[in-house]
Design a protein around this motif. Structure first.
Motif, PDB file in Angstrom:
ATOM      1  N   GLU A 103       0.815  -1.205   0.000  1.00  0.00           N
ATOM      2  CA  GLU A 103       0.000   0.000   0.000  1.00  0.00           C
ATOM      3  C   GLU A 103       0.852   1.260   0.000  1.00  0.00           C
ATOM      4  O   GLU A 103       0.483   2.261  -0.609  1.00  0.00           O
ATOM      5  CB  GLU A 103      -0.926  -0.004   1.223  1.00  0.00           C
ATOM      6  CG  GLU A 103      -1.946  -1.131   1.227  1.00  0.00           C
ATOM      7  CD  GLU A 103      -2.861  -1.050   2.426  1.00  0.00           C
ATOM      8  OE1 GLU A 103      -2.661  -0.126   3.246  1.00  0.00           O
ATOM      9  OE2 GLU A 103      -3.759  -1.901   2.559  1.00  0.00           O
ATOM     10  N   SER A 104       1.969   1.233   0.713  1.00  0.00           N
ATOM     11  CA  SER A 104       2.818   2.416   0.818  1.00  0.00           C
ATOM     12  C   SER A 104       4.266   1.959   0.890  1.00  0.00           C
ATOM     13  O   SER A 104       4.585   0.975   1.562  1.00  0.00           O
ATOM     14  CB  SER A 104       2.449   3.237   2.055  1.00  0.00           C
ATOM     15  OG  SER A 104       3.370   4.302   2.233  1.00  0.00           O
ATOM     16  N   GLU A 157       2.456  11.359   7.134  1.00  0.00           N
ATOM     17  CA  GLU A 157       2.378  11.286   5.671  1.00  0.00           C
ATOM     18  C   GLU A 157       2.169  12.690   5.133  1.00  0.00           C
ATOM     19  O   GLU A 157       1.397  13.470   5.704  1.00  0.00           O
ATOM     20  CB  GLU A 157       1.233  10.367   5.246  1.00  0.00           C
ATOM     21  CG  GLU A 157       1.180  10.121   3.752  1.00  0.00           C
ATOM     22  CD  GLU A 157       0.128   9.098   3.380  1.00  0.00           C
ATOM     23  OE1 GLU A 157      -0.070   8.874   2.170  1.00  0.00           O
ATOM     24  OE2 GLU A 157      -0.496   8.517   4.299  1.00  0.00           O
ATOM     25  N   PRO A 245      -2.175   8.886   8.286  1.00  0.00           N
ATOM     26  CA  PRO A 245      -2.903   8.482   7.076  1.00  0.00           C
ATOM     27  C   PRO A 245      -4.414   8.639   7.189  1.00  0.00           C
ATOM     28  O   PRO A 245      -5.074   9.052   6.228  1.00  0.00           O
ATOM     29  CB  PRO A 245      -2.497   7.012   6.898  1.00  0.00           C
ATOM     30  CG  PRO A 245      -1.186   6.890   7.587  1.00  0.00           C
ATOM     31  CD  PRO A 245      -1.236   7.832   8.733  1.00  0.00           C
ATOM     32  N   ARG A 265       0.575  11.988  -2.598  1.00  0.00           N
ATOM     33  CA  ARG A 265       0.872  11.542  -1.244  1.00  0.00           C
ATOM     34  C   ARG A 265       2.224  10.842  -1.221  1.00  0.00           C
ATOM     35  O   ARG A 265       2.569  10.092  -2.149  1.00  0.00           O
ATOM     36  CB  ARG A 265      -0.221  10.598  -0.718  1.00  0.00           C
ATOM     37  CG  ARG A 265      -1.589  11.218  -0.717  1.00  0.00           C
ATOM     38  CD  ARG A 265      -2.679  10.241  -0.324  1.00  0.00           C
ATOM     39  NE  ARG A 265      -2.550   9.774   1.048  1.00  0.00           N
ATOM     40  CZ  ARG A 265      -3.509   9.105   1.694  1.00  0.00           C
ATOM     41  NH1 ARG A 265      -4.655   8.831   1.077  1.00  0.00           N
ATOM     42  NH2 ARG A 265      -3.338   8.716   2.931  1.00  0.00           N
ATOM     43  N   THR A 266       2.981  11.083  -0.175  1.00  0.00           N
ATOM     44  CA  THR A 266       4.318  10.508  -0.096  1.00  0.00           C
ATOM     45  C   THR A 266       4.326   9.086   0.422  1.00  0.00           C
ATOM     46  O   THR A 266       5.230   8.313   0.098  1.00  0.00           O
ATOM     47  CB  THR A 266       5.196  11.366   0.825  1.00  0.00           C
ATOM     48  OG1 THR A 266       4.601  11.409   2.127  1.00  0.00           O
ATOM     49  CG2 THR A 266       5.331  12.773   0.289  1.00  0.00           C
ATOM     50  N   GLY A 267       3.354   8.692   1.230  1.00  0.00           N
ATOM     51  CA  GLY A 267       3.400   7.397   1.885  1.00  0.00           C
ATOM     52  C   GLY A 267       3.746   7.561   3.361  1.00  0.00           C
ATOM     53  O   GLY A 267       4.156   8.626   3.816  1.00  0.00           O
TER      54      GLY A 267
END
Length: 301
Positions: A103-104, A157, A245, A265-267
């Motif tokens: 997911e990230s 995030e 998140p 979004r960076t994660g």
């Protein structure tokens, strides 16, 4: 004839079975008769041996079904890897081979020049995650793999989102792909032009007032989420937000009515929290250390 009937009756009496007429036989008597004949033919059933303690323990250890795995849970793995080409593809390949959907994924340099920190978030079962973690640790460029699933963390995030301030009715015109979407038929253009001309045109002052109200609402919403507006133009704003998140997801949902043009979004970046020690506990531990007797300083005997 009477002798034959008497002889049969005597034999039935010896077997201990109640004689009934063949015209209306009973199911219960037939089953009992068959059971009695089987016991006379094969002997009494063998006695069942009482289970011992060893048998009971073996039954519990080896015949108890294994517990079922629960639903997939969210896991966070933090990998310290050597900063060299090909590490990211190898680690992601191991997780993809086991069927994990990442997911990230955040990779960046650390304070050490040759060391990189990789934070991965994905869903899976505990047994599969443990197998994947051990397999990742066996790789040569990986120094350590830490599982932060049950650890108290600080998760952050970064979000950059461009939101329209003209209203949702102008969202299609502001989208980056609007200039490529020119496949409208000529008849449809005439119909749209007729409908737009029939409507009442808005005053420029009303449009400016509506734009300003949208900008003020977005600014207030950003302030409530501890974000900041980093860019303002005539038709959109860019908002920067650093949060958990879940808080990022809530902010995006609240911005959708205005019209989201772009979002990045960076994660998840995670770091474990430092434990808090009580001063009284530390003082008590120091007192215990002072009261301890050094056995090497005692005399012999």
């Amino acid at each position: 004839m009477f002798r034959t009937a008497f002889t049969g009756g005597t034999r039935m009496a010896r077997l201990g079975v109640r004689y009934q007429s063949t015209e209306s036989p009973s199911a219960t008597s037939a089953l009992s008769f068959k059971k009695h004949l089987r016991q006379r033919r094969f002997g009494p059933p063998p006695a069942v041996r009482k289970p011992t303690v060893e048998d009971a323990v073996s039954n519990i250890l080896y015949n108890t079904p294994t517990p079922m795995d629960g639903p997939p849970t969210r896991h966070i793995l933090n990998c310290l890897v050597q900063n060299e080409p090909g590490v990211l593809s190898r680690l992601s390949g191991i997780l993809a081979a086991r069927g994990f959907n990442i997911e990230s994924l955040v990779v960046a340099n650390t304070e050490v020049p040759d060391l990189s920190r990789m934070t991965m978030v994905f869903n899976g079962r505990d047994t599969q995650i443990e197998q994947a973690r051990r397999q990742l640790e066996d790789m040569v460029p990986v120094w350590a793999v830490l599982d932060y699933t049950t650890t108290k963390l600080v998760e952050r995030e970064l979000l950059l989102v461009k939101v329209s301030i003209l209203g949702p009715e102008h969202l299609h015109e502001q989208m980056p792909t609007a200039k490529f979407d020119q496949s409208v038929d000529f008849a449809d253009e005439n119909i749209a032009h007729a409908s737009s001309s029939s409507q009442k045109t808005l005053n420029p002052s009303d449009t400016l007032r509506e734009t300003f109200s949208h900008l003020r609402a977005l600014t207030e919403l950003t302030r409530l989420f501890d974000g900041k507006v980093v860019d303002v133009s005539s038709d959109s704003v860019v908002v920067e937000l650093s949060a958990k998140p879940g808080r990022i997801d809530s902010f995006i949902k609240l911005c959708k009515p205005f019209g989201i043009l772009e979002a990045s979004r960076t994660g998840v970046m995670a770091m474990p929290r430092a434990p808090v020690h009580d001063h009284s506990d530390l003082q008590a531990a120091d007192d215990d250390d002072d009261d301890a007797v050094d056995l090497t300083m005692l005399p012999p005997g």
